[in-house]
Design a protein around this motif. Sequence first.
Motif, PDB file in Angstrom:
ATOM      1  N   LEU A   8     -20.967 -20.324  85.873  1.00  6.89           N
ATOM      2  CA  LEU A   8     -21.822 -21.041  84.924  1.00  6.89           C
ATOM      3  C   LEU A   8     -21.161 -21.119  83.548  1.00  6.89           C
ATOM      4  CD1 LEU A   8     -24.475 -22.388  84.162  1.00  6.89           C
ATOM      5  CD2 LEU A   8     -25.495 -20.115  83.901  1.00  6.89           C
ATOM      6  N   ALA A   9     -20.553 -20.014  83.110  1.00  8.87           N
ATOM      7  CA  ALA A   9     -19.884 -20.010  81.802  1.00  8.87           C
ATOM      8  C   ALA A   9     -18.741 -21.013  81.776  1.00  8.87           C
ATOM      9  CB  ALA A   9     -19.369 -18.603  81.491  1.00  8.87           C
ATOM     10  N   ALA A  10     -17.989 -21.063  82.873  1.00 10.06           N
ATOM     11  CA  ALA A  10     -16.866 -22.015  82.937  1.00 10.06           C
ATOM     12  C   ALA A  10     -17.363 -23.459  82.900  1.00 10.06           C
ATOM     13  CB  ALA A  10     -16.049 -21.755  84.191  1.00 10.06           C
ATOM     14  N   PRO A  27     -20.162 -20.081  75.423  1.00 11.65           N
ATOM     15  CA  PRO A  27     -21.552 -20.257  75.882  1.00 11.65           C
ATOM     16  C   PRO A  27     -22.323 -18.942  75.924  1.00 11.65           C
ATOM     17  CG  PRO A  27     -19.990 -21.334  77.372  1.00 11.65           C
ATOM     18  CD  PRO A  27     -19.186 -20.495  76.449  1.00 11.65           C
ATOM     19  N   THR A  28     -21.595 -17.817  76.038  1.00  5.70           N
ATOM     20  CA  THR A  28     -22.198 -16.478  76.077  1.00  5.70           C
ATOM     21  C   THR A  28     -23.265 -16.391  77.164  1.00  5.70           C
ATOM     22  OG1 THR A  28     -21.909 -16.465  73.668  1.00  5.70           O
ATOM     23  CG2 THR A  28     -23.077 -14.605  74.658  1.00  5.70           C
ATOM     24  N   VAL A  29     -22.826 -16.367  78.400  1.00  8.89           N
ATOM     25  CA  VAL A  29     -23.719 -16.281  79.551  1.00  8.89           C
ATOM     26  C   VAL A  29     -23.784 -14.833  80.019  1.00  8.89           C
ATOM     27  CG1 VAL A  29     -24.232 -17.170  81.847  1.00  8.89           C
ATOM     28  CG2 VAL A  29     -23.031 -18.615  80.184  1.00  8.89           C
ATOM     29  N   ARG A  30     -24.983 -14.336  80.215  1.00  9.48           N
ATOM     30  CA  ARG A  30     -25.184 -12.953  80.634  1.00  9.48           C
ATOM     31  C   ARG A  30     -26.219 -12.890  81.755  1.00  9.48           C
ATOM     32  NH1 ARG A  30     -21.334 -12.704  77.876  1.00  9.48           N
ATOM     33  NH2 ARG A  30     -21.001 -11.526  75.931  1.00  9.48           N
ATOM     34  N   PRO A  31     -26.129 -11.879  82.640  1.00 11.84           N
ATOM     35  CA  PRO A  31     -27.236 -11.651  83.583  1.00 11.84           C
ATOM     36  C   PRO A  31     -28.513 -11.364  82.798  1.00 11.84           C
ATOM     37  CG  PRO A  31     -25.293 -10.388  84.205  1.00 11.84           C
ATOM     38  CD  PRO A  31     -25.018 -10.933  82.832  1.00 11.84           C
ATOM     39  N   GLN A  38     -28.803 -15.870  81.524  1.00  8.07           N
ATOM     40  CA  GLN A  38     -29.301 -16.394  80.255  1.00  8.07           C
ATOM     41  C   GLN A  38     -28.119 -16.882  79.425  1.00  8.07           C
ATOM     42  OE1 GLN A  38     -31.085 -13.948  76.832  1.00  8.07           O
ATOM     43  NE2 GLN A  38     -32.914 -14.823  77.805  1.00  8.07           N
ATOM     44  N   ILE A  39     -28.257 -18.096  78.877  1.00  6.71           N
ATOM     45  CA  ILE A  39     -27.224 -18.689  78.023  1.00  6.71           C
ATOM     46  C   ILE A  39     -27.641 -18.431  76.577  1.00  6.71           C
ATOM     47  CG2 ILE A  39     -26.004 -20.802  77.433  1.00  6.71           C
ATOM     48  CD1 ILE A  39     -27.036 -21.900  80.200  1.00  6.71           C
ATOM     49  N   ASN A  40     -26.828 -17.657  75.863  1.00  9.81           N
ATOM     50  CA  ASN A  40     -27.183 -17.250  74.503  1.00  9.81           C
ATOM     51  C   ASN A  40     -26.350 -17.940  73.424  1.00  9.81           C
ATOM     52  OD1 ASN A  40     -28.998 -15.386  75.593  1.00  9.81           O
ATOM     53  ND2 ASN A  40     -27.403 -13.821  75.790  1.00  9.81           N
ATOM     54  N   GLY A  41     -25.419 -18.819  73.837  1.00 12.25           N
ATOM     55  CA  GLY A  41     -24.471 -19.371  72.873  1.00 12.25           C
ATOM     56  C   GLY A  41     -25.027 -20.406  71.930  1.00 12.25           C
ATOM     57  N   ALA A  42     -26.234 -20.929  72.187  1.00 11.01           N
ATOM     58  CA  ALA A  42     -26.776 -21.980  71.321  1.00 11.01           C
ATOM     59  C   ALA A  42     -27.071 -21.465  69.914  1.00 11.01           C
ATOM     60  CB  ALA A  42     -28.040 -22.568  71.943  1.00 11.01           C
TER      61      ALA A  42
END
Length: 576
Positions: A8-10, A27-31, A38-42
């Motif tokens: 997903l991050a890629a 994008p900072t994607v984490r479980p 959860q995408i936290n990069g916004a």
Amino acid sequence: MSDPVATLAALLEPVFTELAGGDTADPTVRPSDRADAQINGALPLAKKVGANPRELAQQVVDSGVLASVADDVEIAGPGFINVTFSAEFLAEQLATVAGDDRLGVAPDARSKTVVIDYSAPNVAKEMHVGHLRSTVIGDCFVRLFEFLGHEVIRENHIGDWGRPFGMLIEHLLDLGEDVAAEGLSQGDLDGFYKQANAKFNDDEAFQERSRDRVVKLQGGDEETLVLWRRLVEMSNAYFNKVYTKLDVLLTDDDLAGESNYQPLMEGAYQRLEAADLVHPDDGAMVVTVPGFTNRDGDPLPLIAKSSAGAFMYATSDLACIIDRVERLHADLMLYVVGAPQAQHLQMVFEVCKMAGWLVEPTEAVHVAFGNILGDDRKIMRSRSGDSVKLVQLLDEAIERADAAIGEKNPTLDPATRESVAQMVGIGAVKYADLSTDRVKDYVFDFDRMLAFEGNTGPYCQYAHARINRVFDKAGVSRESVRGLPISIDEPHEKELALQILALPTAIGATMESYSPHKLCTYLYELASVFSVFYEHCPILSSDEPVRSSRLALADLTGRVLERTLGLLGMGAPEEM
């Protein structure tokens, strides 16, 4: 990359780069507990470009990238994006992993030459419990680096040089080589050393002979060197028995004793002089290393030559790094050495940088570790106060494992039981060590480490054996279900799929911080998730095509368990 979170991050990286006006943006994607990811990069991107984070998050969703991997997307809070992976996407990822011998773990993009310095027992001294951590942790990293496609050079930096060898050689002559060989082959290295030391303390004539023998040894006297080599050979033969029992990869080809670097120390010292790094200090020749001070705040020097003109351990370590960089062409050197050596190694590394021998991207890393403690929470010792012999500790682990297996599965035939006891006993010791954050001390507890429940080696190994038992009951081979489609219909199937697919990320996290306990955590969680799946998702009693799907999922779980156990240096029993 098979991990859905990494995939997903890629997928999101180009979207975030475009939203950032062409600049790289994570994008900072984490479980996530709220969803699968959860995408936290916004939020940080919104601050950077001066936008509303929720509106930016909506633009990410509107890009359509998530449609290929998710069946539910939610914008939450100030701009978090919660993603629930679709069953179809997870099934595709599982199929890719199942068809890959590497189970989704790609080799590193750039192969390095990695020198790993570990174990390092002393000739004519028993391997004791203090050698366990270096040997086990070092062996784990050998396996991991090799799996990731690097050229690994194992170096067992044994203590095979120095003043004690004068008395040891003389004691060898007093006993006779045949008598000494018989005793040492039975593992009485400590006894041999203590006898020589006692004789040295009590017998002036023996002291004189020993001092003369040291001079002959250092001078290259051939008769003395023959006796010295014999002593080293007898010790190494016993070390190899311990390594075989412990199931590590070290062999005689990996020996790199202190004696190897004796001829190189003069050259290393001359190079320090040529670089104008050494200066006199109270009769000794030292290097002042910026940033290192003693308790009084005075500069703490690295001693390269003593006031008597003798080279020091530091000089040997400097010569060692020169050799590994210039002869072995090492890109990375790992020193799997106890935490008390941290300051010494840091100073050695810094001097090598000052001298221009250790230049980026070549890197030297101290993989430090804590102590093994007894029940009293002090450094583990025998009742007599001596260090605990490693071979005795391993033998006891195997004996206890044999008793536990006999109680759990009394119908095992003797040969299988012996083999399984070896895997479980040694695996329990290794797992207890590796599953502890390496920089911390831990209490050695046979009852805890050999338990079949909880975060232990036997629990993880039993998950693999349980999978084999499922196939025995089904009357089919595990290989026969490989390639069959896996469907994700139940929550516990999904949880197991996500855990299987997380192997590359677990290995990456382990290597990033040189922390084997992170891979152990992954292994334990995989075994635990499979146990829950096994309890809630019937396999053999299910109708087709669910039965075949779950058999294929179980087989893939078993393959990942076996691979992970192997990377930790543990066996994967087929029955327990």
